[in-house]
Write an enzyme that holds these catalytic residues in place. Structure first.
Site, PDB file in Angstrom:
ATOM      1  N   ASN A   1       0.826  -1.209   0.000  1.00 11.15           N
ATOM      2  CA  ASN A   1       0.000   0.000   0.000  1.00 11.15           C
ATOM      3  C   ASN A   1       0.860   1.258   0.000  1.00 11.15           C
ATOM      4  O   ASN A   1       0.622   2.204   0.752  1.00 11.15           O
ATOM      5  CB  ASN A   1      -0.943   0.013   1.208  1.00 11.15           C
ATOM      6  CG  ASN A   1      -1.915  -1.147   1.183  1.00 11.15           C
ATOM      7  OD1 ASN A   1      -2.519  -1.431   0.155  1.00 11.15           O
ATOM      8  ND2 ASN A   1      -2.057  -1.833   2.301  1.00 11.15           N
ATOM      9  N   ARG A  29       8.001   6.767  -1.909  1.00  8.12           N
ATOM     10  CA  ARG A  29       7.953   6.573  -0.449  1.00  8.12           C
ATOM     11  C   ARG A  29       8.701   5.312  -0.037  1.00  8.12           C
ATOM     12  O   ARG A  29       9.373   5.288   0.999  1.00  8.12           O
ATOM     13  CB  ARG A  29       6.501   6.487   0.040  1.00  8.12           C
ATOM     14  CG  ARG A  29       5.779   7.827   0.014  1.00  8.12           C
ATOM     15  CD  ARG A  29       4.588   7.826   0.956  1.00  8.12           C
ATOM     16  NE  ARG A  29       5.016   7.801   2.349  1.00  8.12           N
ATOM     17  CZ  ARG A  29       4.548   6.964   3.253  1.00  8.12           C
ATOM     18  NH1 ARG A  29       3.661   6.042   2.925  1.00  8.12           N
ATOM     19  NH2 ARG A  29       4.974   7.016   4.497  1.00  8.12           N
ATOM     20  N   LYS A  48      -0.131 -11.356  -1.519  1.00  8.21           N
ATOM     21  CA  LYS A  48       0.762 -10.743  -2.504  1.00  8.21           C
ATOM     22  C   LYS A  48       2.168 -10.580  -1.955  1.00  8.21           C
ATOM     23  O   LYS A  48       3.152 -10.919  -2.625  1.00  8.21           O
ATOM     24  CB  LYS A  48       0.217  -9.382  -2.958  1.00  8.21           C
ATOM     25  CG  LYS A  48       1.094  -8.749  -4.032  1.00  8.21           C
ATOM     26  CD  LYS A  48       0.635  -7.359  -4.404  1.00  8.21           C
ATOM     27  CE  LYS A  48       1.611  -6.699  -5.360  1.00  8.21           C
ATOM     28  NZ  LYS A  48       1.254  -5.298  -5.660  1.00  8.21           N
TER      29      LYS A  48
END
Length: 231
Positions: A83, A88, A167
């Site tokens: 996410n 980042r 995942k």
């Protein structure tokens, strides 16, 4: 090994690559394995090319290969990546490396807490890293055993780490443990399956589904030919 460096150059488009900042000993003991040079990718591409779509994907991106990454570095990096976006992710990993003087082995993080990792600005992912370290430290997760254990058991075991879902587990298994049967699925691979393999991957990929995924992933994301064939 986590902090070894290698520079590769290729002059004038030649098929000869030059290696810099390494030794023959390091190349044979570290880099040959890292770049998976013992695997016959020509044979894998020949095998995959029994399938029409995979044949196109292999021709389109013939140089793709799996990197055999350090297990902890791959697992922790994918925990950080969830996410998250690439800038980042790079920032968090950069701050981790800067703070520790290179990418830290899990043993270097055993005293860390969610609070002490605040400098990473990793948000909720910090507590996931702490949980992963503690499970490895306690022996609940044995990184070496994951390399050879039943793949379904390996998937379930990795998913006992807080924040590790299917995942992240598949990505860690493929890149960090060289489990070539692991098959990470994201939005692009969902499109691959929906458009070309609604009944599952062809038999020619068996045991190497993860390597086949890399060709298909790059093909569907960047090829105009692939884009034209999508529903």
């Amino acid at each position: 090994f986590l902090n070894k460096k290698l520079v590769i150059s290729c002059e004038n488009g030649a098929d000869v690559f030059k290696l810099h900042d390494t030794t023959e000993e390091d190349f044979l003991s570290l880099w040959a394995d890292y770049f998976d040079l013992s695997t016959d990718y020509s044979e894998l591409k020949r095998r995959f090319s029994e399938d029409e779509t995979l044949s196109k994907a292999c021709r389109y991106a013939s140089g793709i290969r799996i990197l055999r990454q350090d297990s902890w570095e791959a697992l922790s990096s994918f925990i950080i990546s969830q996410n998250n976006n690439i800038p980042r992710i790079k920032g968090i990993i950069g701050r981790l490396c800067e703070h520790c003087g290179g990418y830290p082995a899990w043993q270097e993080l055993t005293e860390e807490t969610e609070e002490s990792l605040a400098y990473l600005r990793a948000g909720f992912r910090a507590k996931y890293l702490v949980d992963a370290v503690q499970k490895i430290r306690s022996g609940t997760i044995d990184l070496e055993k994951i390399r050879s254990m039943d793949i379904e058991c390996a998937r379930k075991l990795l998913q006992t780490i807080k924040g590790v879902g299917p995942k992240v587990a598949e990505c860690a298994l493929l890149f960090g443990f060289y489990r070539t049967e692991a098959f990470p699925i994201d939005v692009w691979v969902k499109r691959v399956m929906a458009n070309w393999y609604p009944n599952g991957l062809p038999e020619c990929t068996k045991g190497y589904e993860g390597i086949a995924q890399q060709y298909l992933f790059h093909y569907i994301r960047t090829s105009e030919e692939a884009a034209a064939s999508l529903k």
